[in-house]
Structure formats: C-alpha cells, structure tokens
Scaffold this motif. Structure first.
Motif, mmCIF file in Angstrom:
data_model
loop_
_atom_site.group_PDB
_atom_site.id
_atom_site.type_symbol
_atom_site.label_atom_id
_atom_site.label_comp_id
_atom_site.label_asym_id
_atom_site.label_seq_id
_atom_site.Cartn_x
_atom_site.Cartn_y
_atom_site.Cartn_z
ATOM 1 N N HIS B 165 0.800 -1.259 0.112
ATOM 2 C CA HIS B 165 0.050 -0.024 -0.163
ATOM 3 C C HIS B 165 0.830 1.032 0.031
ATOM 4 C CE1 HIS B 165 -3.411 -2.506 0.710
ATOM 5 N NE2 HIS B 165 -3.187 -3.014 1.885
ATOM 6 N N LEU B 166 1.972 1.253 1.042
ATOM 7 C CA LEU B 166 2.581 2.465 0.966
ATOM 8 C C LEU B 166 3.500 2.679 -0.189
ATOM 9 C CD1 LEU B 166 4.013 1.766 4.731
ATOM 10 C CD2 LEU B 166 2.846 3.718 3.903
ATOM 11 N N TYR B 167 3.898 1.576 -1.023
ATOM 12 C CA TYR B 167 4.725 1.948 -2.143
ATOM 13 C C TYR B 167 3.947 2.851 -3.292
ATOM 14 C CZ TYR B 167 7.548 0.907 -6.299
ATOM 15 O OH TYR B 167 8.639 1.046 -7.332
ATOM 16 N N LYS B 168 2.552 2.832 -3.034
ATOM 17 C CA LYS B 168 1.797 3.597 -4.091
ATOM 18 C C LYS B 168 1.889 5.261 -3.737
ATOM 19 C CE LYS B 168 -1.508 -0.165 -4.834
ATOM 20 N NZ LYS B 168 -2.698 -0.680 -3.624
ATOM 21 N N LEU B 169 2.374 5.353 -2.607
ATOM 22 C CA LEU B 169 2.635 6.732 -2.371
ATOM 23 C C LEU B 169 3.666 7.512 -3.130
ATOM 24 C CD1 LEU B 169 3.107 7.024 1.681
ATOM 25 C CD2 LEU B 169 0.986 7.641 0.346
ATOM 26 N N ARG B 170 4.614 6.721 -3.973
ATOM 27 C CA ARG B 170 5.483 7.248 -5.077
ATOM 28 C C ARG B 170 4.718 7.993 -6.130
ATOM 29 N NH1 ARG B 170 10.572 4.386 -4.525
ATOM 30 N NH2 ARG B 170 11.018 5.246 -6.431
ATOM 31 N N ASP B 171 3.453 7.477 -6.101
ATOM 32 C CA ASP B 171 2.637 8.176 -7.471
ATOM 33 C C ASP B 171 2.312 9.599 -7.027
ATOM 34 O OD1 ASP B 171 3.140 6.114 -8.580
ATOM 35 O OD2 ASP B 171 1.229 4.881 -8.275
ATOM 36 N N ARG B 172 2.154 9.888 -5.865
ATOM 37 C CA ARG B 172 1.480 11.216 -5.354
ATOM 38 C C ARG B 172 2.476 12.363 -5.361
ATOM 39 N NH1 ARG B 172 -2.831 9.779 -1.053
ATOM 40 N NH2 ARG B 172 -2.571 12.078 -0.609
ATOM 41 N N ASP B 173 1.989 13.454 -5.805
ATOM 42 C CA ASP B 173 2.434 14.592 -6.371
ATOM 43 C C ASP B 173 2.981 15.405 -5.175
ATOM 44 O OD1 ASP B 173 3.612 16.065 -8.596
ATOM 45 O OD2 ASP B 173 1.627 17.048 -8.667
ATOM 46 N N GLU B 174 1.785 15.529 -4.194
ATOM 47 C CA GLU B 174 2.324 16.354 -3.149
ATOM 48 C C GLU B 174 3.023 15.979 -2.139
ATOM 49 O OE1 GLU B 174 -0.339 14.390 -3.645
ATOM 50 O OE2 GLU B 174 -1.938 14.900 -2.230
ATOM 51 N N ILE B 175 3.426 16.980 -1.117
ATOM 52 C CA ILE B 175 4.113 16.284 0.066
ATOM 53 C C ILE B 175 3.036 15.574 1.049
ATOM 54 C CG2 ILE B 175 5.661 17.126 1.941
ATOM 55 C CD1 ILE B 175 6.503 19.463 0.156
ATOM 56 N N VAL B 176 3.689 14.623 1.439
ATOM 57 C CA VAL B 176 2.506 13.812 2.083
ATOM 58 C C VAL B 176 2.907 13.736 3.721
ATOM 59 C CG1 VAL B 176 1.639 11.404 2.646
ATOM 60 C CG2 VAL B 176 1.576 12.129 0.465
ATOM 61 N N ILE B 177 1.951 14.305 4.558
ATOM 62 C CA ILE B 177 2.258 14.183 5.958
ATOM 63 C C ILE B 177 1.612 13.190 6.885
ATOM 64 C CG2 ILE B 177 2.734 15.716 8.202
ATOM 65 C CD1 ILE B 177 3.813 17.286 5.591
#
Lengths: 448, 448
Positions: B165-177
């Motif tokens: 699931h976390l690997y998908k964070l790579r696709d996010r554009d914004e900074i994630v907190i």
C-alpha cells in the motif's frame, strides 16, 4: 597415614618395582598402596591392560587368544624372575582366565574381569616382593577392602558405604596393597571403573582412610606450568588447587584423570604428584585452597580441535527462546557443546570437532537456516583454546592486559576471549596454527 | 525520494516547525514526512503524549481530566497562533476526545486512540502550515496510507501488505504528512506501536516507498562515539552500520529506538540521523555495509544496572543439563537474562538488575542451592557493561590488547570480557563505580 598410588610406568618392570619398594620403605606412613597394571617399558611397548583387552576381544570373537595370554604371562614372568620371587601368580592368571572365559557371565562382565587381571596380579606380585624384602605387607582384594560399586560394567560408580569399610584399613598393621581399577557389586560381580581407573581407586581409598596425603606416583617430577613440547624445560608447579588442575586438564594437561579427583576433593585430601624415578623431587601438590600469590598465574594450557558455529540475527536478543531452540537442534543431533558465548545479536557455539561429523554439520546448518532464519551462519574450524589459569586472577588488575598484549606481540588475532565466567582462568580462542607461538608468548609474559 | 521523520523536540513549538518547513523546502526529494507529537520545549516541560496519557488515565479512573485536555489544547493553540494558521485542529481534538471517551471500545483501545491524538493533530497542523507557505502538501491518515497492523494495543505489529500500500505513495504529487506512532487493524481499530513508535512508522514508510534515504531528524548533530556526559565534545560518527548501531544502543546509546530500524534494515534503506536545529551538519548515516577502516572502532557505549549470578561446581561440565536446569529456574521466576558466559566448572548469568527483585533473588538462590547443589553461588551487584563497537574488529590484531591496556592504565579490574561472540564488539564487565574513568581511558586509546 599416606595412600600411595603407582601408575603403569611405575610398575612396568622389575627395575621399576624396586624403585617402588624403596619408596614404600622410605616412609613408613605409606601404609596403603594402590597399583596400576604394568604399563609401557619403552615407547613402542604395549600396556598389559591393552594386551588383556585384545585377548578378551579375541576370545569373545571366537578367535585365537593364546598368543596374547602368553605375552601377558611373559611380562609377569620377567618381573618375578628378575625380582627373584615366586611365580605363583602365573598359574593364578592362567587359571583366572580359564574361569572367566568358562563362566556364564555376560560378555561385558567377562571383559571387565579380564581387564582387571593386570592390576590384580601386579598387586599380588608387589606384596610378595615386599614380603621377600622382610616387610609386613599383604595383598588386599577390593572386595575385602570393601570397595563396592554400581553395576555399570566399564564405568562403575562407587557406593557411599565403601568409605566406611575403607576407614577400617587404618587399624591394619601391615602395608596393604590394593589393585586399582575395579570394585565389586554387592552381589559379587567384578566391575571396572572407566579407563584410568587406578587413579579413581587411589582417590577413593585416600578419601576412605582419611589419608593425610594421597601420593600419585607417575613418571614426571611435577606438573609443568606449560606443555614441555612447546616450551622446553618450563617452570614446575609446586602447588595447585583442585580448580586450577581442572581448568588446566580441560585444555590439554593430561597428568591426571580429573574425574578421579572427586573423592579426594570431596574429602579435602591433599594430592601429591610425584616421580617414581626421582622420588626426591618435591612434586606438585594439589590442595583445595592456597595463599594468594603475587603472580596468580600457575599454568597455561592449550588444546586444538574445536569448532565454532557463529550465528547472527538482527534483534536476536529480543527473540525469546532463540538460544534454547539452537541448543535443541544440537541435542537432536546428539552434539554436546562446550560454551555458548553470546553477544546481543550474535551467538556462538563452541564444540569439540570430534563430536561433529561432516554429515551432522550439514544437517545442523540446514536446520539452523530453516528454523531460526538467521542473517548469517558460518562455521569456523581449526579453533584452539588457550587457558591461562590461576586462583586470584579475578581480582588482579592488569592480567587480561598482559595476556592480550602477549597475543598482540606474537601477531595472533584473538577469535574469542572468555574471561570472568571462571574465577580461576581466562580462555582465549585462536586459530590452531597459532598455538605454539601464542603459548610461548604467554609463557614469556607470565613466567619468563 | 526521501522519507523524513521529525521527532518530538523537532515539532515542540512554532519555532521548531518553521525549521521543519525550511528543511522540507530545502530538498524536494523530501516527499513523505512522518511526525511525532510535540515534545519538550524546555527541560522541565511535559511531552504532549505524556499529557494525553495522564488525561486518558484520569478519565478511565473517573477523575477530572479537563485541565489536562486544556494544557494539550493550549500547546496546539500556541503553535497555530504563532504560525498564523487556522486553529481548526483545536475543535478536532476536542471532538475526537469526546468521541473516544464516549465510544464503547475497551479501555485499552481508548488509551491507544487518546495517545495517538498528539501525532495525528501535529501532522494536520504541519500540513496546513506547509500549505500556507504555498507548498502542495496533504495530511494523510495511516489508514488511508495503508498502514495496517495487528490487534495488539500499545504494541502493534505491522502487517506485511502495508508495504505494498505504502509503495503507491510514490505516485503522489504533493508532500505527504503522515502521523507516526499508530496504524489501524483491518477492521478499523486504531492501535499504537510501542513507545517511540514514530520511529517505527518512519522506518516502515521508508521501507514501503523504497526510499533512497530515511532521514531521522532529532536534536543532535550526529551520533557521538561516546556519551558526551562522560567525555566532553567527543568525536562524531559519520557512518555506522546497523549492527554497530544495535551494539551501541544496547549499552546506553539511546539515539534510536532499535526495533524501529527493522523495516529499514530489511529493505536495506540507509538511515540518516540529522539535527533539525542544524540541518547543515552532515549527520550520521546508518548503512548495512561499509568499507573496512584502519581504526575499526566506531564507538564506546556503557550501561550500568547489571547483576551477575556466579555458580561453580566441580566437574560441572560433565553434568548434562546443568545449564538448562539453571535457565529453567530463571524462567520459572520470569527473569530474562542477557548472557550466560561459562567456564569449565563455572557459569555466570548476567541479568538486568531491574528484572530481579530482592524476593526473586532470594528464591532463585535458594532453588539453585537446593536443586543444583553447587560448590559456590554468589551474586555480584553493581555491574556495568562497556561495549567497544566496530565492524572489522574481529579481524584486527591487537584491539583486545589496546582495550585491556586502557582498563589496566585506569586501574580498573575486569570482572568479565566477552569477545568474539559478536564480530562487531567486545564487551567488558566492570564495577559500576568505575564506568567513567574506564570510558575515558578507552576513548583516549581509540580516539585520543
């Protein structure tokens, strides 16, 4: 009252027995004598006990055994001839062997009885010889002495009541000669101790009669502080505690069969190791306690043939039961181990190489990998252990410094240091190829 | 892509959060941010998490808790005021607390949810603040990030699927907190990790997104090679392996919650410890492997509060199962141990003093005497362990010599040396009172 035990080399031939008789005559406190079977007269010679074992095995395998019996008889004939005493013992041996072989005892019991013939006959010979010198001396069979043992052929355990029986020997007037190595069950079966068992008999008898001293006569002037094959003419040890002796004997010092010391140790009897060939030498005395010494190191021992299994796993020390699971794998393979030094995420198991065959090694490694999922597991062969031994080492500042400095000077890498677990020793692990230079360097440091 | 985790002192107030925002802006690779709850602003301050725990306990014990809630709210109000951002979070906390207390969850689950409020709210505040600075940033709840955990309140274990699931964070554009310290069970219960759990979240997230680097921001420029309370301004460690970190953290180095490192360790992600207050400093990088160094020693750690039970028995090493029986006695008393260094007729057990009460000690000693019949058994209290740590130590001749020489020079008696069981450390046992001079002497030897 002293108990004196004479080992195989001390009773190997007539010349040696003359020395034994002189030693006995020299000190009238030597009232109880325990003897081994005749040992080697020269380095390629065969010990009488080994001849007897060969003979017993030949008989049990339905092979000719008469030549071996003949060799044994000749050993005794030479002795009685040279000492100019009756050779009655020859007939007794012959007849004894016939009776043992003809009995309906088990093979094990027959072997034990055959093995014991060497000590038994020598005790008889010595008592006859002492009598011929005009001494009041008598052969005493272990059954008559009250040495009762458990029914474990080849590894008898003494029964506690024996000590009370033996105490009565104090009332005897004559010098008593007891064959070592065997005792009897309560129902009269002859059972031997484990090999080297004359030392056991000696120690038991010394404890039983509450001797002032148990003298163990061998063929060295004393225990040396280091193996004389590594360091020529090393210092002699005059006094040693039981604990020190044990630590030294673990790693290559083979002066004493250490299990033998238990009865003497428990009864707090001092033990003196002396030389039949040079009885004037002081010898080495083994005691339970001694005064603190300025240099507490008494000896350096070394032994090769150890293997180490090294296992590391991140966060191992959080994993409950890791160590126990590891030891269970070894137990399943019937591998007993020596030490298990552990770090935080690492554990090593030190094993005597002789206890781990190549197949066992492969199975153990496979199981460790499959069941414990370590990050790393590897085997180091050719490990040697060196022990620096001495009471009071634990409270002497700077000893570890001295020792490790000696290794560094000799350019030897220390694979392992185990200090503090014993109060009387430091243990070092190194590559086997580096033993000699390490021992020499340590000798120079502590005794040079 | 980098994952940056900011600890409690890094997010303690508005001033610190400005530094955090600058750090995030300085490197656009810092795409995933994990935060703790606000920590201490000054040494007598109370951490928000501790306030929350007090509040939760007060509520569960039917005591007034409103003042504690007020203090928490004020911490956040100060931050939002100073940063000039919406204080919407205050209402969210109030409402959240009411809901948690009103729910029909177990006390354990309520506590976990209360405890997590600090991290969760701070993550919201930081994302609002970053947005106010014109950055594309978004708060991400652990459930939405896919951080799924086992149902063990207070000591959650991550579920393997979370990494995907976390690997998908790579696709996010914004900074994630992402708030640290907690995750959710598959059926939606909020469960916290063990204390210090923001480090765990950071490490899990770094492993999940397969970060090039996991940056752990604290309040020190780097890990020091020795405790700066013992040696002033000691050398900084630039690079450290996971193993070295573990060995150091065992004996008093508390930079890192070492269980936290497992996910990063397994995914082979380098970890960098940096200072929020001085982000230009190089920091200390933790890697799985490093090049051999001429001086392999990277650090010296020490910890007090150990106890040793020493047992000796003549011929112990012939007694099968002696060690195991001993460990069973400890297990029966629920005492976990650190090490069991053994000699031939001796064994010691090293235990953290906190795990052995006076009553347990008495029972253990009595059982050892009655069941194992040792010759000696005694307890040494006030034992300290000192670790000299470094990869490659095992193959460097003379290191033990250097270390033991340092102890001897400082006139410190070595109660224990355990070397070779770990490839990356030597362990020394000494009296607690001698720790400081020993550490200083070792520092001089290896870094002076």
């Amino acid at each position: 009252m002293k108990v004196a035990k004479f080992g195989g080399s001390s009773v190997a031939n007539a010349e040696q027995l003359r020395k034994v008789a002189n030693i006995i005559q020299d000190d009238r406190d030597r009232k109880v004598i325990v003897v081994s079977a005749p040992g080697k007269r020269f380095s390629e010679d065969t010990k009488v006990t080994d001849l007897l074992i060969e003979m017993g095995e030949a008989f049990l395998n339905n092979k000719p055994y008469e030549d071996k019996l003949e060799t044994v008889l000749n050993r005794f004939k030479d002795i009685t001839n040279e000492l100019n005493i009756s050779d009655e013992v020859i007939n007794e041996i012959k007849q004894g062997v016939v009776e043992i072989f003809a009995s309906d005892n088990s093979a094990e019991l027959k072997m034990d009885a055959i093995k014991a013939t060497g000590e038994d006959s020598l005790a008889k010979v010595l008592s006859v010889y002492l009598q011929s010198l005009g001494l009041k001396a008598a052969y005493l069979n272990p059954a008559d002495a009250g040495i009762f043992v458990s029914d474990n052929p080849g590894s008898a355990q003494i029964l506690e009541e024996s000590y009370d029986h033996l105490y009565k020997l104090r009332d005897r007037d004559e010098i008593v000669i007891i064959p070592g190595f065997f005792g009897y069950t309560k129902d009269g079966k002859l059972i031997t101790f484990s090999r080297g068992g004359s030392d056991i008999t000696g120690s038991i008898v010394a404890a039983g009669v509450k001797a002032d001293l148990y003298e163990n006569f061998t063929d060295v002037d004393s225990v040396y502080c280091v193996n004389p094959n590594i360091v020529p003419s090393p210092k002699e040890i005059t006094s040693l505690t039981y604990k020190e002796m044990r630590e030294l004997s673990y790693a290559g010092f083979s002066v004493f069969h250490d299990e033998a010391l238990i009865p003497a140790f428990k009864a707090d009897i001092p033990v003196c190791i002396k030389n039949t060939n040079n009885p004037q030498a002081m010898g080495t005395i083994i005691v339970s306690k001694k005064e603190p010494q300025p240099n507490p190191v008494v000896g350096i021992a070394s032994d090769t043939g150890f293997v180490s299994i090294y296992i590391s796993k991140y966060l191992m020390n959080r994993e409950i039961g890791f160590g126990r699971k590891l030891l269970t794998i070894l137990e399943d393979e019937g591998i007993s181990f020596e030490h298990t030094p552990s770090g935080i995420d690492d554990i090593s198991v030190i094993i005597r190489e002789s206890r781990m065959t190549k197949e066992k090694e492969e199975r153990v490694i496979t199981r460790i990998k499959n069941e414990l999922h370590p990050d790393t597991v590897h085997i180091d062969r050719d490990l040697a252990l060196i022990m620096v031994v001495g009471e009071g080492m634990d409270s002497t500042v700077g000893l570890a410094d001295k020792a490790t400095h000696a290794f560094a000077e000799a350019n030897v890498n220390l694979e392992m240091i185990n200090q503090g677990s014993s109060e009387v020793s430091m243990m070092f692990g190194i590559k086997s190829s580096k033993v000699d230079e390490s021992v020499r360097a340590l000798y120079k440091t502590f005794f040079g």
